[in-house]
Design a protein around this motif. Sequence first.
Motif, PDB file in Angstrom:
ATOM      1  N   UNK A 179     -22.269 -33.164  -8.360  1.00  0.00           N
ATOM      2  CA  UNK A 179     -23.233 -32.885  -7.304  1.00  0.00           C
ATOM      3  C   UNK A 179     -24.059 -31.664  -7.690  1.00  0.00           C
ATOM      4  N   UNK A 180     -25.362 -31.773  -7.558  1.00  0.00           N
ATOM      5  CA  UNK A 180     -26.255 -30.676  -7.898  1.00  0.00           C
ATOM      6  C   UNK A 180     -27.419 -30.674  -6.906  1.00  0.00           C
ATOM      7  N   UNK A 181     -27.963 -29.517  -6.645  1.00  0.00           N
ATOM      8  CA  UNK A 181     -29.130 -29.415  -5.779  1.00  0.00           C
ATOM      9  C   UNK A 181     -30.391 -29.812  -6.542  1.00  0.00           C
ATOM     10  N   UNK A 182     -31.361 -30.287  -5.812  1.00  0.00           N
ATOM     11  CA  UNK A 182     -32.645 -30.618  -6.424  1.00  0.00           C
ATOM     12  C   UNK A 182     -33.187 -29.398  -7.170  1.00  0.00           C
ATOM     13  N   UNK A 183     -33.697 -29.636  -8.367  1.00  0.00           N
ATOM     14  CA  UNK A 183     -34.170 -28.557  -9.212  1.00  0.00           C
ATOM     15  C   UNK A 183     -33.128 -28.029 -10.174  1.00  0.00           C
ATOM     16  N   UNK A 184     -31.894 -28.437  -9.979  1.00  0.00           N
ATOM     17  CA  UNK A 184     -30.806 -27.976 -10.825  1.00  0.00           C
ATOM     18  C   UNK A 184     -30.661 -28.797 -12.091  1.00  0.00           C
ATOM     19  N   UNK A 185     -29.588 -28.492 -12.843  1.00  0.00           N
ATOM     20  CA  UNK A 185     -29.357 -29.128 -14.135  1.00  0.00           C
ATOM     21  C   UNK A 185     -27.925 -29.619 -14.249  1.00  0.00           C
ATOM     22  N   UNK A 186     -27.763 -30.635 -15.050  1.00  0.00           N
ATOM     23  CA  UNK A 186     -26.448 -31.144 -15.424  1.00  0.00           C
ATOM     24  C   UNK A 186     -26.525 -31.607 -16.877  1.00  0.00           C
ATOM     25  N   UNK A 187     -25.388 -31.551 -17.566  1.00  0.00           N
ATOM     26  CA  UNK A 187     -25.320 -32.112 -18.906  1.00  0.00           C
ATOM     27  C   UNK A 187     -24.224 -33.163 -18.947  1.00  0.00           C
ATOM     28  N   UNK A 188     -24.603 -34.370 -19.270  1.00  0.00           N
ATOM     29  CA  UNK A 188     -23.652 -35.451 -19.429  1.00  0.00           C
ATOM     30  C   UNK A 188     -23.226 -35.542 -20.885  1.00  0.00           C
ATOM     31  N   UNK A 189     -21.988 -35.943 -21.076  1.00  0.00           N
ATOM     32  CA  UNK A 189     -21.459 -36.159 -22.420  1.00  0.00           C
ATOM     33  C   UNK A 189     -20.904 -37.572 -22.513  1.00  0.00           C
ATOM     34  N   UNK A 190     -20.946 -38.101 -23.719  1.00  0.00           N
ATOM     35  CA  UNK A 190     -20.391 -39.433 -23.975  1.00  0.00           C
ATOM     36  C   UNK A 190     -19.602 -39.340 -25.270  1.00  0.00           C
ATOM     37  N   UNK A 191     -18.321 -39.589 -25.171  1.00  0.00           N
ATOM     38  CA  UNK A 191     -17.442 -39.471 -26.338  1.00  0.00           C
ATOM     39  C   UNK A 191     -16.746 -40.800 -26.568  1.00  0.00           C
ATOM     40  N   UNK A 192     -17.175 -41.530 -27.582  1.00  0.00           N
ATOM     41  CA  UNK A 192     -16.525 -42.799 -27.877  1.00  0.00           C
ATOM     42  C   UNK A 192     -15.098 -42.604 -28.359  1.00  0.00           C
ATOM     43  N   UNK A 193     -14.253 -43.553 -28.071  1.00  0.00           N
ATOM     44  CA  UNK A 193     -12.894 -43.528 -28.594  1.00  0.00           C
ATOM     45  C   UNK A 193     -12.616 -44.859 -29.268  1.00  0.00           C
ATOM     46  N   UNK A 194     -11.760 -44.827 -30.230  1.00  0.00           N
ATOM     47  CA  UNK A 194     -11.404 -46.065 -30.909  1.00  0.00           C
ATOM     48  C   UNK A 194     -12.167 -46.278 -32.190  1.00  0.00           C
ATOM     49  N   UNK A 195     -13.328 -45.668 -32.329  1.00  0.00           N
ATOM     50  CA  UNK A 195     -14.070 -45.781 -33.571  1.00  0.00           C
ATOM     51  C   UNK A 195     -15.158 -44.722 -33.586  1.00  0.00           C
ATOM     52  N   UNK A 196     -15.781 -44.523 -34.711  1.00  0.00           N
ATOM     53  CA  UNK A 196     -16.898 -43.600 -34.803  1.00  0.00           C
ATOM     54  C   UNK A 196     -18.195 -44.344 -34.520  1.00  0.00           C
ATOM     55  N   UNK A 197     -19.084 -43.675 -33.825  1.00  0.00           N
ATOM     56  CA  UNK A 197     -20.357 -44.283 -33.468  1.00  0.00           C
ATOM     57  C   UNK A 197     -21.530 -43.585 -34.143  1.00  0.00           C
ATOM     58  N   UNK A 198     -21.261 -42.882 -35.225  1.00  0.00           N
ATOM     59  CA  UNK A 198     -22.315 -42.100 -35.863  1.00  0.00           C
ATOM     60  C   UNK A 198     -23.436 -42.963 -36.421  1.00  0.00           C
ATOM     61  N   UNK A 199     -23.195 -44.237 -36.684  1.00  0.00           N
ATOM     62  CA  UNK A 199     -24.238 -45.100 -37.237  1.00  0.00           C
ATOM     63  C   UNK A 199     -24.953 -45.915 -36.161  1.00  0.00           C
ATOM     64  N   UNK A 200     -24.569 -45.750 -34.922  1.00  0.00           N
ATOM     65  CA  UNK A 200     -25.120 -46.537 -33.836  1.00  0.00           C
ATOM     66  C   UNK A 200     -26.275 -45.841 -33.140  1.00  0.00           C
ATOM     67  N   UNK A 201     -27.184 -46.642 -32.597  1.00  0.00           N
ATOM     68  CA  UNK A 201     -28.131 -46.148 -31.615  1.00  0.00           C
ATOM     69  C   UNK A 201     -27.344 -45.902 -30.321  1.00  0.00           C
TER      70      UNK A 201
END
Length: 122
Positions: free
Chosen positions: A11-33
């Motif tokens: 939850x964030x107020x309008x005008x605020x910031x958030x950073x989302x992260x995505x961490x794959x598991x099970x394999x590396x995704x370095x070659x993927x879009x």
Amino acid sequence: QVQLVESGGGLVQAGGSLRLSCAPSGRTFSSYVMGWFRQAPGKEREFVARINWSGLRTYYGDSVKGRFTISRDNAKNTVYLQMNSLKPEDMAVYYCAAGNKYSTNELDYDYWGQGTQVTVSS
């Protein structure tokens, strides 16, 4: 089993910031879009941003251009979505996705996370 795991929503107020992260598991995704999509209640899933395997090419949906930044750290096998100047209309479930095609079409992405909720209060 391949899985993408998003985190960082909240939850964030309008005008605020958030950073989302995505961490794959099970394999590396370095070659993927990698892409971020979002879906608000009662609406279709919407393309937000994508990044190529090297991180040198990015593309954004018109509604987030200039406010959101997608990036990746292949050494950490993690993709980020920095969201600034958030608006109530940004409120949605945000999904991380991986695919082999540099595309805005969700059908071109093969792996998806479970989503993380972003709520923006006015």
